[in-house]
Design a protein around this motif. Structure first.
Motif, PDB file in Angstrom:
ATOM      1  N   SER A 103       0.836  -1.206   0.000  1.00 45.38           N
ATOM      2  CA  SER A 103       0.000   0.000   0.000  1.00 45.38           C
ATOM      3  C   SER A 103       0.873   1.258   0.000  1.00 45.38           C
ATOM      4  O   SER A 103       0.356   2.368   0.039  1.00 45.38           O
ATOM      5  N   GLU A 104       2.193   1.080  -0.043  1.00 48.23           N
ATOM      6  CA  GLU A 104       3.128   2.203   0.002  1.00 48.23           C
ATOM      7  C   GLU A 104       3.896   2.283  -1.311  1.00 48.23           C
ATOM      8  O   GLU A 104       4.547   1.322  -1.726  1.00 48.23           O
ATOM      9  N   PHE A 105       3.819   3.458  -1.958  1.00 47.55           N
ATOM     10  CA  PHE A 105       4.450   3.662  -3.259  1.00 47.55           C
ATOM     11  C   PHE A 105       5.365   4.880  -3.218  1.00 47.55           C
ATOM     12  O   PHE A 105       5.234   5.750  -2.351  1.00 47.55           O
TER      13      PHE A 105
ATOM     14  N   LEU B 236       2.979   5.981 -10.728  1.00 47.11           N
ATOM     15  CA  LEU B 236       2.433   6.955  -9.793  1.00 47.11           C
ATOM     16  C   LEU B 236       3.449   8.049  -9.485  1.00 47.11           C
ATOM     17  O   LEU B 236       4.664   7.813  -9.465  1.00 47.11           O
ATOM     18  N   THR B 237       2.960   9.246  -9.254  1.00 48.01           N
ATOM     19  CA  THR B 237       3.819  10.381  -8.903  1.00 48.01           C
ATOM     20  C   THR B 237       3.275  11.064  -7.657  1.00 48.01           C
ATOM     21  O   THR B 237       2.100  10.932  -7.316  1.00 48.01           O
ATOM     22  N   CYS B 238       4.144  11.801  -6.993  1.00 46.82           N
ATOM     23  CA  CYS B 238       3.767  12.516  -5.770  1.00 46.82           C
ATOM     24  C   CYS B 238       4.285  13.947  -5.870  1.00 46.82           C
ATOM     25  O   CYS B 238       5.475  14.172  -6.097  1.00 46.82           O
ATOM     26  N   SER B 239       3.383  14.907  -5.704  1.00 44.84           N
ATOM     27  CA  SER B 239       3.775  16.318  -5.828  1.00 44.84           C
ATOM     28  C   SER B 239       4.125  16.945  -4.488  1.00 44.84           C
ATOM     29  O   SER B 239       4.692  18.033  -4.438  1.00 44.84           O
ATOM     30  N   GLY B 240       3.788  16.282  -3.385  1.00 43.83           N
ATOM     31  CA  GLY B 240       4.097  16.818  -2.059  1.00 43.83           C
ATOM     32  C   GLY B 240       4.950  15.845  -1.270  1.00 43.83           C
ATOM     33  O   GLY B 240       5.646  15.004  -1.833  1.00 43.83           O
ATOM     34  N   SER B 241       4.885  15.967   0.061  1.00 45.05           N
ATOM     35  CA  SER B 241       5.665  15.063   0.906  1.00 45.05           C
ATOM     36  C   SER B 241       5.028  13.678   0.960  1.00 45.05           C
ATOM     37  O   SER B 241       5.715  12.666   1.075  1.00 45.05           O
ATOM     38  N   VAL B 242       3.715  13.620   0.880  1.00 45.98           N
ATOM     39  CA  VAL B 242       2.995  12.348   0.848  1.00 45.98           C
ATOM     40  C   VAL B 242       1.584  12.600   0.308  1.00 45.98           C
ATOM     41  O   VAL B 242       1.000  13.653   0.548  1.00 45.98           O
TER      42      VAL B 242
ATOM     43  N   GLU C 181      -0.645   5.046  -0.114  1.00 45.02           N
ATOM     44  CA  GLU C 181       0.030   6.341   0.009  1.00 45.02           C
ATOM     45  C   GLU C 181       1.221   6.374  -0.940  1.00 45.02           C
ATOM     46  O   GLU C 181       1.838   5.351  -1.234  1.00 45.02           O
ATOM     47  N   ILE C 182       1.513   7.582  -1.419  1.00 42.52           N
ATOM     48  CA  ILE C 182       2.612   7.780  -2.367  1.00 42.52           C
ATOM     49  C   ILE C 182       3.568   8.829  -1.786  1.00 42.52           C
ATOM     50  O   ILE C 182       3.131   9.898  -1.334  1.00 42.52           O
ATOM     51  N   ARG C 183       4.852   8.505  -1.781  1.00 42.67           N
ATOM     52  CA  ARG C 183       5.873   9.423  -1.292  1.00 42.67           C
ATOM     53  C   ARG C 183       6.898   9.683  -2.398  1.00 42.67           C
ATOM     54  O   ARG C 183       7.044   8.883  -3.313  1.00 42.67           O
ATOM     55  N   PRO C 184       7.624  10.815  -2.336  1.00 35.71           N
ATOM     56  CA  PRO C 184       8.647  11.093  -3.353  1.00 35.71           C
ATOM     57  C   PRO C 184       9.722  10.023  -3.385  1.00 35.71           C
ATOM     58  O   PRO C 184       9.959   9.347  -2.395  1.00 35.71           O
TER      59      PRO C 184
ATOM     60  N   ASN D   9     -14.983  12.252 -18.229  1.00 39.80           N
ATOM     61  CA  ASN D   9     -14.409  13.150 -19.236  1.00 39.80           C
ATOM     62  C   ASN D   9     -12.906  12.940 -19.327  1.00 39.80           C
ATOM     63  O   ASN D   9     -12.265  12.514 -18.357  1.00 39.80           O
ATOM     64  N   ALA D  10     -12.354  13.268 -20.485  1.00 41.68           N
ATOM     65  CA  ALA D  10     -10.907  13.200 -20.657  1.00 41.68           C
ATOM     66  C   ALA D  10     -10.242  14.234 -19.761  1.00 41.68           C
ATOM     67  O   ALA D  10     -10.701  15.370 -19.643  1.00 41.68           O
ATOM     68  N   GLY D  11      -9.160  13.827 -19.090  1.00 39.09           N
ATOM     69  CA  GLY D  11      -8.430  14.739 -18.220  1.00 39.09           C
ATOM     70  C   GLY D  11      -7.189  15.275 -18.918  1.00 39.09           C
ATOM     71  O   GLY D  11      -7.098  15.287 -20.153  1.00 39.09           O
ATOM     72  N   ALA D  12      -6.239  15.711 -18.110  1.00 42.57           N
ATOM     73  CA  ALA D  12      -4.973  16.204 -18.646  1.00 42.57           C
ATOM     74  C   ALA D  12      -4.206  15.055 -19.297  1.00 42.57           C
ATOM     75  O   ALA D  12      -4.527  13.877 -19.099  1.00 42.57           O
ATOM     76  N   LYS D  13      -3.205  15.413 -20.079  1.00 46.02           N
ATOM     77  CA  LYS D  13      -2.396  14.420 -20.785  1.00 46.02           C
ATOM     78  C   LYS D  13      -1.789  13.428 -19.792  1.00 46.02           C
ATOM     79  O   LYS D  13      -1.321  13.817 -18.724  1.00 46.02           O
ATOM     80  N   TYR D  14      -1.809  12.166 -20.140  1.00 48.25           N
ATOM     81  CA  TYR D  14      -1.284  11.053 -19.348  1.00 48.25           C
ATOM     82  C   TYR D  14      -2.128  10.714 -18.123  1.00 48.25           C
ATOM     83  O   TYR D  14      -1.746   9.853 -17.322  1.00 48.25           O
ATOM     84  N   LEU D  15      -3.262  11.384 -17.931  1.00 45.62           N
ATOM     85  CA  LEU D  15      -4.134  11.058 -16.802  1.00 45.62           C
ATOM     86  C   LEU D  15      -5.333  10.258 -17.289  1.00 45.62           C
ATOM     87  O   LEU D  15      -5.806  10.441 -18.419  1.00 45.62           O
ATOM     88  N   PRO D  16      -5.880   9.380 -16.444  1.00 44.23           N
ATOM     89  CA  PRO D  16      -7.085   8.627 -16.835  1.00 44.23           C
ATOM     90  C   PRO D  16      -8.290   9.551 -16.952  1.00 44.23           C
ATOM     91  O   PRO D  16      -8.264  10.704 -16.506  1.00 44.23           O
ATOM     92  N   ARG D  17      -9.363   9.028 -17.537  1.00 41.77           N
ATOM     93  CA  ARG D  17     -10.614   9.771 -17.609  1.00 41.77           C
ATOM     94  C   ARG D  17     -11.131  10.016 -16.194  1.00 41.77           C
ATOM     95  O   ARG D  17     -10.883   9.221 -15.292  1.00 41.77           O
TER      96      ARG D  17
END
Length: 292
Positions: free
Chosen positions: A153-155, A226-232, A289-292, A252-260
């Motif tokens: 569960s930790e990425f 997966l990517t993380c823009s903050g600390s977690v 949870e996703i961390r840098p 709806n279609a989202g930003a590039k490389y993102l799922p609908r």
């Protein structure tokens, strides 16, 4: 002639409305409250998720009862420098009810007592009694691997996520990721799958989001890193299964490389309506949870 036609139409409307009324009557309003004593190795966001889950389970247990004869709750105390931690053993699969939707937003109270963080959660919602109709399926998040030993569960940034899935009966499955904003992203059915339904066969082990393990055409399979823009970041994966056909939510279609995607409100309304009409629909919510 016109009168007879009108009577037949009226009768048809009543017949169509009966299933809706039947399921609507089964839904009850329930409320629960849970006080969670947070271990030192958990973040506040993790603690709030746990407190919310257990408040829901407590509400279901109080209203519908439990399958097991004895249950325990988490008790974490700190007296004279000694910590006593007894685990909460009652799980969602042991209560005789299931949560359909929230009624308003959960309420949290954050406290500190004897240098210990405490999260108090109160929540109300609509629920119904389980009468052995839902299906117990298997769903596990995998990190950077396609066998069960990669369960996690930790990425971290750029880790690949896969989903191991298995069901005892034929049916249909959908998978959504809910982020902290919150926004709902449709991970399955795949973006290029115009049917809007993902069929699964009983007994077969599926590894979704892996081109190498795919039973579909390769150009249909979406793979996720997966990517993380903050600390977690804390996300939830909703795995939705039913032996009855259902179609994914309108998105709806989202930003590039993102799922609908669709708003969290739209997602919960779609899911609530599906569950009211289909008592065999089952859901598992997996935290990650996703961390840098």
């Amino acid at each position: 002639m016109n009168f007879a036609i009108t009577k037949r139409i009226f009768s048809l409307i009543i017949l169509l409305a009966l299933p809706l009324a039947f399921y609507a009557q089964k839904a009850r309003k329930v409320c629960g409250e849970y006080i969670y004593y947070v271990p030192t190795n958990q973040s506040l966001e993790q603690a709030k998720n746990i407190a919310l889950d257990r408040a829901k389970i407590k509400a279901l247990a109080d209203e519908f009862g439990t399958i097991v004869s004895q249950t325990n709750s988490t008790v974490l105390t700190n007296e004279n420098g000694k910590t006593d931690n007894r685990f909460f053993s009652l799980s969602g699969s042991e209560v005789k009810g299931e949560w359909l939707e929230n009624d308003g937003e959960p309420q949290y109270e954050i406290l500190y007592e004897k240098n210990m963080l405490i999260v108090k959660c109160s929540v109300c919602g609509k629920a119904r009694e389980i009468k052995n109709s839902s299906i117990n399926f298997k769903a596990t998040i995998l990190r950077n691997g396609t066998t069960e030993r990669f369960t996690s569960s930790e990425f971290h940034d750029n880790d690949f996520m896969y989903l191991l899935f298995q069901t005892p009966v034929d049916g249909y499955v959908a998978v959504y990721l809910i982020d902290e904003t919150p926004t709902a992203y449709c991970l399955l059915p795949y973006q290029n799958d115009s049917d809007g339904q993902q069929i699964v066969k009983h007994g077969k082990e599926y590894i979704f989001f892996s081109p190498e393990k795919a039973s579909e055409e390769l150009n249909l399979v979406d793979q996720y890193s997966l990517t993380c823009s903050g600390s977690v970041e804390h996300n939830q994966i909703y795995v939705i299964f039913s032996p009855n056909p259902f179609t994914k939510a309108t998105d709806n279609a989202g930003a590039k490389y993102l799922p609908r995607q669709l708003s969290y409100k739209e997602f919960t309304e779609w899911l609530s309506n599906c569950r009211k009409l289909d008592p065999k629909m089952s859901i598992k919510v997996l935290h990650m949870e996703i961390r840098p």
